[in-house]
Motif scaffolding. Structure first.
Motif, mmCIF file in Angstrom:
data_model
loop_
_atom_site.group_PDB
_atom_site.id
_atom_site.type_symbol
_atom_site.label_atom_id
_atom_site.label_comp_id
_atom_site.label_asym_id
_atom_site.label_seq_id
_atom_site.Cartn_x
_atom_site.Cartn_y
_atom_site.Cartn_z
ATOM 1 N N THR A 139 6.513 0.746 -1.995
ATOM 2 C CA THR A 139 6.491 0.819 -0.537
ATOM 3 C C THR A 139 5.603 -0.287 0.012
ATOM 4 O OG1 THR A 139 4.538 2.251 -0.398
ATOM 5 C CG2 THR A 139 6.674 3.350 -0.685
ATOM 6 N N ARG A 140 5.656 -0.473 1.310
ATOM 7 C CA ARG A 140 4.761 -1.426 1.968
ATOM 8 C C ARG A 140 3.303 -1.058 1.700
ATOM 9 N NH1 ARG A 140 0.932 -3.125 3.500
ATOM 10 N NH2 ARG A 140 0.285 -4.064 5.467
ATOM 11 N N GLU A 141 2.986 0.213 1.718
ATOM 12 C CA GLU A 141 1.612 0.665 1.506
ATOM 13 C C GLU A 141 1.131 0.357 0.105
ATOM 14 O OE1 GLU A 141 0.836 4.964 1.452
ATOM 15 O OE2 GLU A 141 -0.684 4.615 3.008
ATOM 16 N N ASP A 142 2.042 0.302 -0.862
ATOM 17 C CA ASP A 142 1.672 0.026 -2.256
ATOM 18 C C ASP A 142 1.604 -1.462 -2.573
ATOM 19 O OD1 ASP A 142 1.588 2.756 -3.039
ATOM 20 O OD2 ASP A 142 3.774 2.781 -3.175
ATOM 21 N N ALA A 143 2.032 -2.306 -1.674
ATOM 22 C CA ALA A 143 2.148 -3.733 -1.959
ATOM 23 C C ALA A 143 0.780 -4.409 -1.896
ATOM 24 C CB ALA A 143 3.101 -4.389 -0.968
ATOM 25 N N LEU A 144 0.318 -4.888 -3.032
ATOM 26 C CA LEU A 144 -0.976 -5.563 -3.097
ATOM 27 C C LEU A 144 -0.974 -6.839 -2.257
ATOM 28 C CD1 LEU A 144 -1.736 -5.290 -6.925
ATOM 29 C CD2 LEU A 144 -3.053 -4.215 -5.095
ATOM 30 N N PHE A 145 -2.085 -7.107 -1.592
ATOM 31 C CA PHE A 145 -2.336 -8.361 -0.866
ATOM 32 C C PHE A 145 -1.254 -8.668 0.175
ATOM 33 C CE2 PHE A 145 -3.404 -9.069 -5.482
ATOM 34 C CZ PHE A 145 -4.755 -8.785 -5.376
ATOM 35 N N HIS A 146 -0.608 -7.637 0.690
ATOM 36 C CA HIS A 146 0.547 -7.835 1.571
ATOM 37 C C HIS A 146 0.221 -8.724 2.771
ATOM 38 C CE1 HIS A 146 3.336 -6.810 4.875
ATOM 39 N NE2 HIS A 146 4.230 -6.654 3.916
ATOM 40 N N ASP A 147 -0.803 -8.346 3.540
ATOM 41 C CA ASP A 147 -1.114 -9.095 4.757
ATOM 42 C C ASP A 147 -1.615 -10.497 4.450
ATOM 43 O OD1 ASP A 147 -0.369 -6.858 6.136
ATOM 44 O OD2 ASP A 147 -2.406 -6.193 6.612
ATOM 45 N N GLU A 148 -2.442 -10.628 3.413
ATOM 46 C CA GLU A 148 -2.954 -11.951 3.052
ATOM 47 C C GLU A 148 -1.821 -12.882 2.670
ATOM 48 O OE1 GLU A 148 -5.871 -14.196 -0.180
ATOM 49 O OE2 GLU A 148 -5.814 -11.997 -0.119
ATOM 50 N N LEU A 149 -0.854 -12.376 1.923
ATOM 51 C CA LEU A 149 0.266 -13.212 1.511
ATOM 52 C C LEU A 149 1.072 -13.695 2.709
ATOM 53 C CD1 LEU A 149 1.438 -11.300 -1.676
ATOM 54 C CD2 LEU A 149 0.708 -13.697 -1.591
ATOM 55 N N LEU A 150 1.328 -12.805 3.663
ATOM 56 C CA LEU A 150 2.086 -13.208 4.838
ATOM 57 C C LEU A 150 1.300 -14.216 5.678
ATOM 58 C CD1 LEU A 150 3.786 -9.877 5.978
ATOM 59 C CD2 LEU A 150 4.641 -11.665 4.449
ATOM 60 N N GLU A 151 -0.008 -14.044 5.745
ATOM 61 C CA GLU A 151 -0.831 -15.013 6.469
ATOM 62 C C GLU A 151 -0.816 -16.375 5.788
ATOM 63 O OE1 GLU A 151 -4.676 -13.270 6.749
ATOM 64 O OE2 GLU A 151 -4.047 -11.682 8.138
ATOM 65 N N LEU A 152 -0.891 -16.389 4.454
ATOM 66 C CA LEU A 152 -0.815 -17.656 3.724
ATOM 67 C C LEU A 152 0.540 -18.332 3.929
ATOM 68 C CD1 LEU A 152 -2.536 -16.653 0.357
ATOM 69 C CD2 LEU A 152 -3.378 -18.348 1.988
ATOM 70 N N ALA A 153 1.613 -17.512 3.933
ATOM 71 C CA ALA A 153 2.949 -18.077 4.136
ATOM 72 C C ALA A 153 3.091 -18.657 5.538
ATOM 73 C CB ALA A 153 4.005 -17.007 3.880
ATOM 74 N N ASP A 154 2.457 -18.022 6.530
ATOM 75 C CA ASP A 154 2.488 -18.557 7.891
ATOM 76 C C ASP A 154 1.689 -19.848 8.001
ATOM 77 O OD1 ASP A 154 4.102 -16.591 8.900
ATOM 78 O OD2 ASP A 154 2.458 -15.334 9.625
ATOM 79 N N GLN A 155 0.601 -19.913 7.262
ATOM 80 C CA GLN A 155 -0.305 -21.051 7.375
ATOM 81 C C GLN A 155 0.160 -22.255 6.561
ATOM 82 O OE1 GLN A 155 -4.316 -20.010 6.337
ATOM 83 N NE2 GLN A 155 -5.146 -22.043 6.830
ATOM 84 N N PHE A 156 0.787 -21.976 5.404
ATOM 85 C CA PHE A 156 1.151 -23.066 4.492
ATOM 86 C C PHE A 156 2.666 -23.040 4.253
ATOM 87 C CE2 PHE A 156 -3.216 -21.834 3.415
ATOM 88 C CZ PHE A 156 -3.859 -23.050 3.603
ATOM 89 N N PRO A 157 3.384 -24.055 4.692
ATOM 90 C CA PRO A 157 4.844 -24.075 4.525
ATOM 91 C C PRO A 157 5.283 -24.152 3.071
ATOM 92 C CG PRO A 157 4.045 -26.184 5.377
ATOM 93 C CD PRO A 157 2.891 -25.243 5.422
ATOM 94 N N GLY A 158 4.371 -24.476 2.171
ATOM 95 C CA GLY A 158 4.722 -24.553 0.764
ATOM 96 C C GLY A 158 4.812 -23.209 0.071
#
Length: 365
Positions: free
Chosen positions: A173-192
């Motif tokens: 589930t979304r709740e079980d997904a490790l580092f979920h928000d950090e990963l999305l923030e990194l993807a927003d910040q870095f196009p790579g």
């Protein structure tokens, strides 16, 4: 220098039977020359069951490479227990481990660790590391298998403008997904960096999120992978997760992957690869010094058998790598669950994490 050696001799005479280092340890828990240690500096809850523990290691720690693991020791009820954990912090930073509350040791670490606690350490190990030369990457992870890959992403993506990484992560589930928000923030910040979450339970993501699939990621065919990362064959791939997830990924790459050796699959396992059907008949395991017995099935490791009946068993990686579990064999034969080989002579040191009883067994523990 002679003066320093003389001072050390005087200090030793004054502190006997303890050593000067023992007294220094009362002031600075990282000062021990006998055992590498680390002090916990921050504890972060990642999911309801997972916690990241940041620590500052003492002298003797070797800086880790992204993707490596280390043996971590913790005292539980007065007994030091060792387990191996992937390091989730970026290379060049103080280390951290991300622990899910499964099993006695991991549960104690995940739920009860506080700032200032002291961990016992071994130096980083492992070759599940980033490629030497830049190239497009595919990271394929499930559950806590994201942990070493997170170290890679934190290391590579912010530092390399030419990074090209696709992460496909499967969680319940979304709740079980490790580092979920950090990963999305990194993807927003870095196009790579491109992040694709795959949730295996119905309704696991908010409506319209486009992430809830309600089934397991299918690696028996190329269909799911083609939809998530159409150029997967052209990328150097890394996979980490449960054994069946890795087995399916390995078979897929062997069957349908590219011929280019640089676009192959590198995997990291948290458990040994056991040969099907190697269990055999098992037997009564006698732990002589502990005065305990356990009637072990043929597919249960000697390590699990000992822990099941309350024996304090030495252990580390629990998958046949670090050899921390070596225990003298007094009598009997054991079966290597990776190969099916039956072996053992009196006095042999047995890796209890990968061997099971092949008839009655006596261990010197």
């Amino acid at each position: 220098m002679p003066q320093i050696r003389a001072l050390r001799r005087v200090a030793s005479l004054l502190t006997t039977p303890l050593s000067p280092e023992d007294f220094l340890g009362l002031v600075n828990p990282l000062s021990s020359t006998r055992q590498l240690r680390g002090v916990v500096t921050r504890v972060t809850r990642e999911t309801p069951e997972s916690t990241t523990i940041h620590f500052r290691p003492g002298k003797g720690w070797n800086a880790h490479e992204a993707g490596q693991w280390a043996r971590i020791g913790v005292e539980i009820d007065g007994v030091r227990q060792w387990r191996s954990y992937s390091l989730s912090a970026a290379a060049g930073h103080d280390p951290a481990i991300t622990v899910t509350a499964i099993g006695v040791v991991s549960t104690a670490l995940a739920r009860h660790t506080t700032v200032g606690d002291v961990l016992f350490l071994d130096t980083p190990q492992g070759d599940f590391t980033l490629p030497e030369h830049p190239r497009p990457l595919l990271m394929l992870t499930a559950g806590s298998g994201l942990t070493p890959v997170m170290s890679m992403i934190r290391t590579l993506v912010p530092r390399r403008p030419d990074a090209d990484v696709v992460l496909v992560h499967s969680a319940r589930t979304r709740e079980d997904a490790l580092f979920h928000d950090e990963l999305l923030e990194l993807a927003d910040q870095f196009p790579g960096l491109v992040v694709k979450h795959w949730y295996t339970r119905e309704g696991a993501a908010p409506a319209g999120a486009g992430e809830a699939h309600g089934r397991r990621l299918d690696l028996e065919t190329t269909t799911d992978l083609e939809s998530l990362c159409p150029d997967w064959r052209d990328r150097a791939a890394y996979a980490c997760g449960p054994a069946d997830f890795l087995d399916a990924a390995t078979a897929l790459w062997e069957r349908d992957g590219a011929d280019d050796e640089h676009a192959g699959l590198t995997i990291e396992r948290f458990a040994p690869v056991l040969l099907p059907g190697t269990g055999g008949e098992g037997g009564l395991v006698t732990f002589e010094k502990s005065d305990k017995e356990f009637d072990a099935p043929g597919d249960v490791t000697l390590l699990d058998a000992g822990e099941e009946c309350g024996v304090v068993m030495p252990s580390g990686c629990r998958m046949g790598i670090c050899r921390s579990c070596l225990t003298p064999l007094v009598a009997g034969k054991v079966r290597d669950l990776r190969t099916g080989e039956v072996h053992g002579e009196e006095g042999d040191l047995i890796q209890t994490c990968i061997n099971a009883a092949a008839g009655p067994v006596h261990l010197d523990i």
